[in-house]
Scaffold this active site. Structure first.
Site, PDB file in Angstrom:
ATOM      1  N   LEU A 236       0.805  -1.300   0.042  1.00 38.95           N
ATOM      2  CA  LEU A 236      -0.050  -0.075  -0.275  1.00 38.95           C
ATOM      3  C   LEU A 236       0.866   1.342   0.105  1.00 38.95           C
ATOM      4  O   LEU A 236       1.903   1.153   0.799  1.00 38.95           O
ATOM      5  CB  LEU A 236      -0.853  -0.046   1.049  1.00 38.95           C
ATOM      6  CG  LEU A 236      -2.005  -1.160   1.435  1.00 38.95           C
ATOM      7  CD1 LEU A 236      -2.432  -1.056   2.813  1.00 38.95           C
ATOM      8  CD2 LEU A 236      -2.840  -1.030   0.291  1.00 38.95           C
ATOM      9  N   ASP A 237       0.597   2.108  -0.585  1.00 41.28           N
ATOM     10  CA  ASP A 237       1.567   3.615  -0.721  1.00 41.28           C
ATOM     11  C   ASP A 237       1.300   4.248   0.750  1.00 41.28           C
ATOM     12  O   ASP A 237       0.432   3.780   1.608  1.00 41.28           O
ATOM     13  CB  ASP A 237       0.858   4.337  -1.802  1.00 41.28           C
ATOM     14  CG  ASP A 237      -0.550   5.085  -1.508  1.00 41.28           C
ATOM     15  OD1 ASP A 237      -0.757   5.540  -0.632  1.00 41.28           O
ATOM     16  OD2 ASP A 237      -1.497   5.173  -2.540  1.00 41.28           O
ATOM     17  N   VAL A 238       2.151   4.902   0.779  1.00 39.79           N
ATOM     18  CA  VAL A 238       2.420   5.750   2.066  1.00 39.79           C
ATOM     19  C   VAL A 238       1.091   6.165   2.761  1.00 39.79           C
ATOM     20  O   VAL A 238       1.005   6.433   3.954  1.00 39.79           O
ATOM     21  CB  VAL A 238       3.527   6.758   2.167  1.00 39.79           C
ATOM     22  CG1 VAL A 238       3.343   7.876   1.329  1.00 39.79           C
ATOM     23  CG2 VAL A 238       3.803   7.111   3.722  1.00 39.79           C
TER      24      VAL A 238
END
Length: 313
Positions: A107-109
């Site tokens: 998952l992106d930040v």
């Protein structure tokens, strides 16, 4: 029986197939003292070294695989270490006596929600591979007006810079004012794909949460930064969903699920409040029935004398 090297090492939990293929290409894996080759057939009793260290493939393959679900917080990086010193998801995972955690997708930040980790690299590969088409479900909060035509466009297909993309379904999930929630499902995991799809129709995503990956949903009780190991029944269902078989090994199907957190460590999972309420209600109902219909074969209980009040002199 001989198997391809990347398949055996992945199944033993040394990494995902892609990681192992990179290590082989870089000359970091040797078989019986010679550099390994991609697709090379090996046996479990071969002498295998990974990055200069001898590995014991037989014992690792004999261990029962583990899978945990982790509730990622926005701001955490999906990497083992970050050169800028930012927090990573691996810092909060329970420690393993043997093997290593392999992350299933990422998952992106700025996204929070469900992440899966496993000690079985073959399972991780199956769950991530595009050919398996495992469903990912997200709760999305968007800023701006969304019309039925725009939803139809998201389900029909949108052209992105890396090719066409679409959601399998888009369902409205409430909201007030300019912010509205939707639940979307897609079957691939391209970089920032959910956000880019909404941006392609002129809508900004203000919050993104992954709530399901395949057969595994994010429980409401699992707090951010905490992890929980899957039980045997759930593991077997997950393996079957991607065409793999699961052997219980040393795991006990009746062993309680353990939840872990960086602050408190392992805790035994307790029955839900709903289950406890149902059991207590059943006991209360049975007690009232018994009091209204005393059995003729049982003697009438004696009433104890009233307990004196005050102090005796």
């Amino acid at each position: 029986m001989k198997e391809r090297i990347q398949k055996l090492l992945a199944h033993a939990g040394y990494g995902s197939r892609r990681e192992i293929e990179r290590w082989i290409a870089a000359g970091e894996v040797t078989i019986n003292g010679k550099p390994a080759e991609l697709g090379q057939l090996i046996e479990t009793n071969d002498q295998i070294s990974l990055k200069g260290r001898r590995i014991h493939l037989e014992s690792r393959l004999a261990a029962t695989p583990k899978v945990i679900m982790y509730h990622k917080k926005a701001g955490e990086m999906c990497t083992r270490s970050d050169p800028e010193g930012r927090p990573t998801v691996f810092q909060n995972l329970p420690r393993l006596q043997q093997g290593r955690w392999v992350m299933v997708g990422r998952l992106d930040v700025n996204t929070d929600g469900l992440l899966l980790f496993t000690t079985d690299g073959e399972l991780a590969n199956k769950l991530m591979h595009p050919s398996t088409e495992v469903e990912r479900e997200y709760a999305v909060r968007v800023l701006g007006e969304v019309t039925p035509d725009m939803i139809q466009q998201l389900e029909t297909g949108v052209e992105l810079e890396d090719g066409p993309a679409k959601f399998d379904s888009v369902k409205e999930a409430g909201g007030e004012g300019a912010n509205h929630w939707y639940h979307v499902i897609l079957r691939e995991g391209r970089n920032r794909e959910v956000r880019r799809l909404w941006e392609a129709i002129g809508v900004t995503v203000s919050r993104l949460i992954r709530v399901r990956y395949g057969t595994i949903g994010l429980p409401r009780y699992l707090r951010q930064g905490h992890a929980e190991e899957l039980d045997v029944k759930t593991l077997r269902k997950l393996y079957e969903s991607v065409g793999l078989s699961f052997e219980d090994g040393t795991l006990d199907a009746h062993k309680p699920v353990r939840r872990t957190s960086p602050e408190r460590g392992d805790r035994v999972k307790r029955p839900s409040a709903t289950k406890r309420f149902e059991r207590e209600s059943a006991r209360d109902t049975e007690g009232r029935r018994s009091s209204r219909r005393p059995s003729s074969s049982m003697p009438t209980p004696r009433t104890s004398a009233p307990r004196p009040t005050g102090r005796h002199r």
